[in-house]
Scaffold this motif. Sequence first.
Motif, PDB file in Angstrom:
ATOM      1  N   GLY A   1       0.375   3.456  11.096  1.00 14.96           N
ATOM      2  CA  GLY A   1      -0.252   2.322  10.428  1.00 14.96           C
ATOM      3  C   GLY A   1      -1.587   2.620   9.789  1.00 14.96           C
ATOM      4  N   GLN A   2      -2.014   3.878   9.858  1.00 18.57           N
ATOM      5  CA  GLN A   2      -3.312   4.263   9.315  1.00 18.57           C
ATOM      6  C   GLN A   2      -3.141   4.978   7.974  1.00 18.57           C
ATOM      7  OE1 GLN A   2      -6.217   3.297  10.858  1.00 18.57           O
ATOM      8  NE2 GLN A   2      -4.708   2.201  12.134  1.00 18.57           N
ATOM      9  N   PRO A   3      -4.133   4.842   7.071  1.00 14.13           N
ATOM     10  CA  PRO A   3      -4.045   5.519   5.771  1.00 14.13           C
ATOM     11  C   PRO A   3      -4.004   7.040   5.925  1.00 14.13           C
ATOM     12  CG  PRO A   3      -5.755   3.826   5.753  1.00 14.13           C
ATOM     13  CD  PRO A   3      -5.329   3.987   7.175  1.00 14.13           C
ATOM     14  N   THR A   4      -3.173   7.682   5.098  1.00 14.44           N
ATOM     15  CA  THR A   4      -3.129   9.143   5.041  1.00 14.44           C
ATOM     16  C   THR A   4      -3.958   9.608   3.848  1.00 14.44           C
ATOM     17  OG1 THR A   4      -1.203   9.251   3.583  1.00 14.44           O
ATOM     18  CG2 THR A   4      -0.782   9.031   5.955  1.00 14.44           C
ATOM     19  N   GLY A   5      -3.942  10.911   3.614  1.00 20.76           N
ATOM     20  CA  GLY A   5      -4.681  11.454   2.476  1.00 20.76           C
ATOM     21  C   GLY A   5      -4.117  11.008   1.146  1.00 20.76           C
ATOM     22  N   ALA A   6      -2.863  10.507   1.144  1.00 22.19           N
ATOM     23  CA  ALA A   6      -2.226  10.047  -0.097  1.00 22.19           C
ATOM     24  C   ALA A   6      -2.348   8.538  -0.273  1.00 22.19           C
ATOM     25  CB  ALA A   6      -0.755  10.450  -0.096  1.00 22.19           C
ATOM     26  N   PHE A   7      -3.254   7.906   0.461  1.00 25.91           N
ATOM     27  CA  PHE A   7      -3.341   6.446   0.450  1.00 25.91           C
ATOM     28  C   PHE A   7      -3.724   5.899  -0.928  1.00 25.91           C
ATOM     29  CE2 PHE A   7      -5.936   2.569   0.894  1.00 25.91           C
ATOM     30  CZ  PHE A   7      -4.998   1.741   1.481  1.00 25.91           C
ATOM     31  N   GLN A   8      -3.010   4.848  -1.329  1.00 27.72           N
ATOM     32  CA  GLN A   8      -3.349   4.091  -2.536  1.00 27.72           C
ATOM     33  C   GLN A   8      -3.282   2.609  -2.201  1.00 27.72           C
ATOM     34  OE1 GLN A   8      -0.345   6.026  -5.260  1.00 27.72           O
ATOM     35  NE2 GLN A   8      -2.059   5.971  -6.668  1.00 27.72           N
ATOM     36  N   LEU A   9      -4.316   1.902  -2.542  1.00 24.65           N
ATOM     37  CA  LEU A   9      -4.388   0.476  -2.245  1.00 24.65           C
ATOM     38  C   LEU A   9      -3.387  -0.292  -3.100  1.00 24.65           C
ATOM     39  CD1 LEU A   9      -6.212  -1.362  -0.439  1.00 24.65           C
ATOM     40  CD2 LEU A   9      -7.576  -1.800  -2.494  1.00 24.65           C
ATOM     41  N   GLY A  10      -2.757  -1.296  -2.506  1.00 24.85           N
ATOM     42  CA  GLY A  10      -1.869  -2.165  -3.262  1.00 24.85           C
ATOM     43  C   GLY A  10      -2.640  -2.993  -4.282  1.00 24.85           C
ATOM     44  N   MET A  11      -1.896  -3.603  -5.202  1.00 27.55           N
ATOM     45  CA  MET A  11      -2.511  -4.402  -6.262  1.00 27.55           C
ATOM     46  C   MET A  11      -2.091  -5.857  -6.141  1.00 27.55           C
ATOM     47  SD  MET A  11      -1.927  -2.070  -9.654  1.00 27.55           S
ATOM     48  CE  MET A  11      -0.155  -2.179  -9.493  1.00 27.55           C
ATOM     49  N   GLU A  12      -2.953  -6.744  -6.576  1.00 29.54           N
ATOM     50  CA  GLU A  12      -2.577  -8.143  -6.741  1.00 29.54           C
ATOM     51  C   GLU A  12      -2.187  -8.354  -8.197  1.00 29.54           C
ATOM     52  OE1 GLU A  12      -5.614 -10.865  -5.521  1.00 29.54           O
ATOM     53  OE2 GLU A  12      -5.291 -10.485  -3.385  1.00 29.54           O
ATOM     54  N   LEU A  13      -0.980  -8.860  -8.400  1.00 35.00           N
ATOM     55  CA  LEU A  13      -0.533  -9.209  -9.743  1.00 35.00           C
ATOM     56  C   LEU A  13      -0.407 -10.720  -9.799  1.00 35.00           C
ATOM     57  CD1 LEU A  13       1.099  -6.305  -8.988  1.00 35.00           C
ATOM     58  CD2 LEU A  13       1.498  -6.542 -11.434  1.00 35.00           C
ATOM     59  N   LEU A  14      -1.261 -11.328 -10.582  1.00 31.34           N
ATOM     60  CA  LEU A  14      -1.338 -12.779 -10.638  1.00 31.34           C
ATOM     61  C   LEU A  14      -0.674 -13.291 -11.908  1.00 31.34           C
ATOM     62  CD1 LEU A  14      -5.080 -13.186  -9.536  1.00 31.34           C
ATOM     63  CD2 LEU A  14      -3.020 -13.001  -8.114  1.00 31.34           C
ATOM     64  N   GLY A  15       0.103 -14.346 -11.769  1.00 34.54           N
ATOM     65  CA  GLY A  15       0.791 -14.918 -12.916  1.00 34.54           C
ATOM     66  C   GLY A  15       0.653 -16.423 -12.949  1.00 34.54           C
TER      67      GLY A  15
ATOM     68  N   HIS B   1       0.848  -1.197   0.000  1.00 36.91           N
ATOM     69  CA  HIS B   1       0.000   0.000   0.000  1.00 36.91           C
ATOM     70  C   HIS B   1       0.881   1.243   0.000  1.00 36.91           C
ATOM     71  CE1 HIS B   1      -3.260  -2.685   0.663  1.00 36.91           C
ATOM     72  NE2 HIS B   1      -3.022  -2.886   1.959  1.00 36.91           N
ATOM     73  N   MET B   2       0.407   2.299  -0.610  1.00 39.99           N
ATOM     74  CA  MET B   2       1.104   3.591  -0.602  1.00 39.99           C
ATOM     75  C   MET B   2       0.332   4.532   0.307  1.00 39.99           C
ATOM     76  SD  MET B   2       3.563   3.244  -3.034  1.00 39.99           S
ATOM     77  CE  MET B   2       3.892   4.696  -4.022  1.00 39.99           C
ATOM     78  N   GLY B   3       1.059   5.446   0.974  1.00 37.61           N
ATOM     79  CA  GLY B   3       0.385   6.443   1.786  1.00 37.61           C
ATOM     80  C   GLY B   3      -0.095   5.949   3.130  1.00 37.61           C
ATOM     81  N   ILE B   4       0.653   5.019   3.734  1.00 41.77           N
ATOM     82  CA  ILE B   4       0.365   4.575   5.093  1.00 41.77           C
ATOM     83  C   ILE B   4       1.226   5.389   6.049  1.00 41.77           C
ATOM     84  CG2 ILE B   4       0.498   2.657   6.733  1.00 41.77           C
ATOM     85  CD1 ILE B   4      -1.674   2.199   4.785  1.00 41.77           C
ATOM     86  N   GLY B   5       0.645   5.949   7.101  1.00 42.97           N
ATOM     87  CA  GLY B   5       1.381   6.762   8.050  1.00 42.97           C
ATOM     88  C   GLY B   5       2.139   5.931   9.060  1.00 42.97           C
ATOM     89  N   LYS B   6       2.976   6.597   9.866  1.00 43.32           N
ATOM     90  CA  LYS B   6       3.757   5.909  10.888  1.00 43.32           C
ATOM     91  C   LYS B   6       2.870   5.141  11.868  1.00 43.32           C
ATOM     92  CE  LYS B   6       8.044   8.615  11.188  1.00 43.32           C
ATOM     93  NZ  LYS B   6       8.947   7.479  10.971  1.00 43.32           N
TER      94      LYS B   6
END
Length: 542
Positions: free
Chosen positions: A156-170, A149-154
């Motif tokens: 452990g909580q989401p900040t205003g810049a939070f972006q959910l991680g992705m699942e990349l399946l192969g 995840h992007m935009g997680i604060g110290k």
Amino acid sequence: MEYDVVVVGAGPGGLATAIRLKQLNPDLSVVVLEKGSEPGAHILSGAVMDPRALTELFPDWKERGAPLNQAVTGDEVLFLSETQHTTTPKWLLPDCFHNEGMYVVRLGAVTKWLGEQAEALGVEIFPGFTAAEILYDEHGGVRGVATGHMGIGKDGQPTGAFQLGMELLGKYTVFAEGARGHLGKQLISQFQLDKGRDPQSYALGVKELWEIPAEKAKPGLVVHTAGWPMDEHTYGGGFLYHLEGNKVTLGFVTGLDYQNPWISPFEEMQRWKLHPAIRQHLEGGKRIGYGARAITAGGLLSLPKLVFPGGALVGCDAGTLNAARIKGSHAAIKTGMLAAEAIVPALAAGRYGDELSAYPEAFERSWLFEELNASRNFKQWFKQGNTVGTVMTGIEQWLLPKLGFKSPPWTIHRKAGDHTRLHAANQIAPIKYPKPDNVLTFDRLSSVFLSSTNHEENQPAHLTLKDASVPVAINLEKYAGPEGRYCPAGVYEYVKNSDGSDRLQINAQNCVHCKTCDIKDPTQNIVWVTPEGGGGPNYAGM
């Protein structure tokens, strides 16, 4: 997002995998994840490159403009005392120290070029994305990875810049994270890939890039040193390579199986530069780059099983570097190609998610296996001391080939992991390192500045402790706080609380992702996890 193949890591091994996949079947969908800001940003190596594997991947690499610009023009192997040196006669140099036909390169530039070739073939490269988690299917096989995840604060909580991680399946996932890969380590444990193997052994390479006066430049000269400042029972040595453009790349490698808790690999590198045989190359010059990275040095006997259900390990994630030759990029490229050449027919046959047995079988038939087998005892001999290691390297790498042996008729094993080797601090006298003069020698923080290291400050620390009480209770009490010495970036320091008690302070923003702490911590209490994507060093010209 679903792909035919997911590759973790845009280093030489990962990119060679992706390129070979698209060469063999242009219709395959292939994605490469890279935690650095771009391919090459986190790459650090000497490097003298053997072009053999690259030539197999791209026979026309010269015409394509690959940045192998400086051919090796000469080899020197020096044995150092504190103030003197002895040059090994060329006729006594083992084949592993002959670099005719090799190139002095900036591996970051080569990696960036490989990334361009991969994208031209239709490979998707996602820089700035960390593969933070392995995804498993219902049968326990690997089915891909999830990005952090992007935009997680110290907190452990989401900040205003939070972006959910992705699942990349192969259908298959290839791990090419480099030495002591975060996910590779988990896979080796999960599938017991190292069962029956010798424990992996590592070294830390501390490197600098210098610009020197034109009259001192010797483009293509390759210098290796052994001896001082290492003692008889500490494995290590230096390298100094003259690039084109009045540049010199140099570094010192310290085996992380060292026993003296007072050793600082960073400080060993700094005082090594003061030796007359080294400083003569640098005086009048200017340091313009710095970095550090762990190196897999165990060789063939420490190599884990290369495959597991749903995927494979390539390059230094597996540990294919040849420590005797001080070369690993050619091995990474070759293993990436071999993995790809096993994946393509498997997908064509409608198979996926199984073990790619064709990959290790092809590896054992390859020139790379033959090369690694010839030097399989290299690191093992040095556990007997540097004198024994040097003599046996001469016998195995110089004498036996002259007698017609392709590999030694004996095998030497090691049983202890690097983290088990430290002696208690009260058993050994502290080492007094010279203070930096800021001309030839420097401190850690000014060095880290040159690595352009940066992490988003408001994020959870990526250097974690299993038990927060262990550093003070054991590491400080018994080993005098080795974290502050083995880390080449000033991440760890013991400070006093208001009540006079001690605590370990972790300056995670300084981390250059070398992985030394994850390897050398005597209690194995420190765990390196992936920070937010794009963080870490941004090596330029390294």
